[in-house]
Scaffold this motif. Structure first.
Motif, PDB file in Angstrom:
ATOM      1  N   ASN A  37       0.825  -1.214   0.000  1.00  0.00           N
ATOM      2  CA  ASN A  37       0.000   0.000   0.000  1.00  0.00           C
ATOM      3  C   ASN A  37       0.858   1.261   0.000  1.00  0.00           C
ATOM      4  O   ASN A  37       0.332   2.373   0.108  1.00  0.00           O
ATOM      5  CB  ASN A  37      -0.946   0.009   1.211  1.00  0.00           C
ATOM      6  N   LYS A  61       1.753   1.571 -14.723  1.00  0.00           N
ATOM      7  CA  LYS A  61       0.399   1.008 -14.773  1.00  0.00           C
ATOM      8  C   LYS A  61       0.307  -0.076 -15.839  1.00  0.00           C
ATOM      9  O   LYS A  61      -0.272  -1.145 -15.608  1.00  0.00           O
ATOM     10  CB  LYS A  61      -0.625   2.109 -15.043  1.00  0.00           C
ATOM     11  N   THR A  66       0.334  -1.134 -10.719  1.00  0.00           N
ATOM     12  CA  THR A  66      -0.779  -0.527 -10.004  1.00  0.00           C
ATOM     13  C   THR A  66      -1.939  -0.237 -10.949  1.00  0.00           C
ATOM     14  O   THR A  66      -1.757  -0.151 -12.172  1.00  0.00           O
ATOM     15  CB  THR A  66      -0.336   0.789  -9.323  1.00  0.00           C
ATOM     16  N   ASP A  67      -3.112  -0.081 -10.358  1.00  0.00           N
ATOM     17  CA  ASP A  67      -4.279   0.403 -11.102  1.00  0.00           C
ATOM     18  C   ASP A  67      -4.681   1.791 -10.629  1.00  0.00           C
ATOM     19  O   ASP A  67      -5.670   2.350 -11.101  1.00  0.00           O
ATOM     20  CB  ASP A  67      -5.472  -0.548 -10.895  1.00  0.00           C
ATOM     21  N   THR A  68      -3.915   2.335  -9.692  1.00  0.00           N
ATOM     22  CA  THR A  68      -4.316   3.583  -9.036  1.00  0.00           C
ATOM     23  C   THR A  68      -3.311   4.693  -9.270  1.00  0.00           C
ATOM     24  O   THR A  68      -2.180   4.645  -8.781  1.00  0.00           O
ATOM     25  CB  THR A  68      -4.476   3.366  -7.519  1.00  0.00           C
ATOM     26  N   VAL A  70      -3.394   8.919  -8.960  1.00  0.00           N
ATOM     27  CA  VAL A  70      -4.151  10.115  -8.617  1.00  0.00           C
ATOM     28  C   VAL A  70      -3.262  11.337  -8.803  1.00  0.00           C
ATOM     29  O   VAL A  70      -2.032  11.224  -8.862  1.00  0.00           O
ATOM     30  CB  VAL A  70      -4.683  10.075  -7.163  1.00  0.00           C
ATOM     31  N   HIS A  84      -8.822  12.471  -7.212  1.00  0.00           N
ATOM     32  CA  HIS A  84      -9.510  11.267  -6.741  1.00  0.00           C
ATOM     33  C   HIS A  84      -8.951  10.883  -5.377  1.00  0.00           C
ATOM     34  O   HIS A  84      -7.798  11.186  -5.060  1.00  0.00           O
ATOM     35  CB  HIS A  84      -9.320  10.084  -7.698  1.00  0.00           C
ATOM     36  N   ILE A  86      -7.549   7.961  -2.987  1.00  0.00           N
ATOM     37  CA  ILE A  86      -6.923   6.651  -3.144  1.00  0.00           C
ATOM     38  C   ILE A  86      -7.788   5.612  -2.435  1.00  0.00           C
ATOM     39  O   ILE A  86      -8.097   5.777  -1.249  1.00  0.00           O
ATOM     40  CB  ILE A  86      -5.505   6.638  -2.561  1.00  0.00           C
ATOM     41  N   PRO A  87      -8.203   4.555  -3.117  1.00  0.00           N
ATOM     42  CA  PRO A  87      -8.977   3.495  -2.456  1.00  0.00           C
ATOM     43  C   PRO A  87      -8.215   2.915  -1.275  1.00  0.00           C
ATOM     44  O   PRO A  87      -6.982   2.848  -1.280  1.00  0.00           O
ATOM     45  CB  PRO A  87      -9.162   2.449  -3.565  1.00  0.00           C
ATOM     46  N   ALA A  90      -5.744   0.071  -2.151  1.00  0.00           N
ATOM     47  CA  ALA A  90      -5.035   0.210  -3.426  1.00  0.00           C
ATOM     48  C   ALA A  90      -3.633  -0.379  -3.325  1.00  0.00           C
ATOM     49  O   ALA A  90      -2.935  -0.213  -2.326  1.00  0.00           O
ATOM     50  CB  ALA A  90      -4.956   1.670  -3.825  1.00  0.00           C
ATOM     51  N   PRO A  93      -0.182   2.511  -4.990  1.00  0.00           N
ATOM     52  CA  PRO A  93      -0.764   3.730  -5.577  1.00  0.00           C
ATOM     53  C   PRO A  93       0.301   4.750  -5.953  1.00  0.00           C
ATOM     54  O   PRO A  93       1.354   4.841  -5.310  1.00  0.00           O
ATOM     55  CB  PRO A  93      -1.660   4.258  -4.448  1.00  0.00           C
TER      56      PRO A  93
END
Length: 287
Positions: A37, A61, A66-68, A70, A84, A86-87, A90, A93
């Motif tokens: 994370n 990516k 990662t898919d995140t 921001v 955005h 961050i989930p 994630a 990230p």
């Protein structure tokens, strides 16, 4: 009717196949890259923007790191807003910093203070991230002036237990001891220690790092030589970039240099360079 059914069936098969391919790709990436994370913060150079970071971040990516991704927009007053959130869970990230004060306009005649002020922008991004989620550690990646802002952030905050630890630092085209045209920038550098024979005004305040640089931090120093006789990337002499070694190598968990050569080693091309992308992806995330 049959034709419509066949079309729908084909679409379903394609969607399922693409979904399966995505799952497979993620599974392969999970085998290759750490699943953490820890956010990685990218800081751009003078007169630039987060757009200078996208080739690097999107390469990560595409690799499946990662898919995140921001964007942290930093106003001149230091206020940070994200495009955005961050989930919570994630993986790896990435944060693209976008500085409104991208020329440190109030410090045209005092870049020593300017870079220190730029370090507060980096700190504000870190603090804003902490408000989203508590991160035990971060990674930092800088290009050009972004490196001076990052290194000043570390100089002022590197051992602050209230802030996340710095796992990895990637410096790209860092002018620690000056630019092309400055005598300090081309002064001889001891190959063993990285110590320059002459120190620039921006370099001297950073000497404290020789005693305070975080010992848990791994460092990758990337710089360019266009091989045109200038021994530089057009803006930053190789010798200036190499002086980072003197500041951190004695304390860093590891220190490594990578020299990019040829026309694609030009200063602004280094953040659009496939070799650079491979080096930083492997350094930051490869298992």
């Amino acid at each position: 009717m049959r034709r419509r059914f066949a079309t729908v069936l084909v679409i379903i098969v394609i969607v399922v196949a693409l979904g399966g391919l995505t799952v497979w790709h993620r599974a392969q990436a999970a085998k290759q890259y750490v699943q953490s994370n820890v956010p990685t913060i990218f800081v751009h150079g003078w007169g630039s923007s987060a757009n200078a970071e996208t080739k690097m971040t999107h390469a990560a990516k595409r690799a499946g790191v990662t898919d995140t991704i921001v964007r942290a927009n930093v106003a001149k007053n230091g206020k940070v807003t994200f495009n955005h959130t961050i989930p919570a869970h994630a993986i790896n990230p990435i944060v693209e910093v976008n500085l409104a004060d991208n020329k440190l306009s109030a410090y045209k005649h005092d870049y020593v203070t300017g870079y220190k002020h730029g370090g507060t922008y980096v700190k504000n991004v870190v603090l804003a991230l902490e408000k989203q989620h508590h991160y035990a550690a971060i990674n930092l990646v800088g290009h050009s002036m972004g490196n001076l802002e990052i290194i000043n952030y570390i100089n002022d905050n590197g051992n602050n237990d209230q802030l996340p630890k710095i796992n990895h630092l990637v410096a790209i085209a860092g002018h620690y001891n000056g630019f092309v045209g400055q005598k300090t920038a081309t002064s001889r550098v001891d190959p063993k220690t990285g110590k320059p024979t002459r120190a620039d005004a921006t370099f001297k305040p950073l000497l404290r790092l020789r005693h305070t640089f975080p010992t848990n931090t791994r460092v990758l120093n990337i710089y360019g030589d266009m091989e045109d006789g200038s021994h530089s990337d057009g803006d930053v002499p190789v010798n200036s970039a190499k002086t980072l070694k003197y500041l951190v190598a004695g304390r860093a968990k590891s220190y490594r240099e990578v020299e990019i050569k040829g026309k694609d080693a030009q200063h602004s091309k280094l953040h659009n360079n496939d070799q650079v992308n491979r080096e930083l992806i492997n350094f930051l995330w490869h298992k």
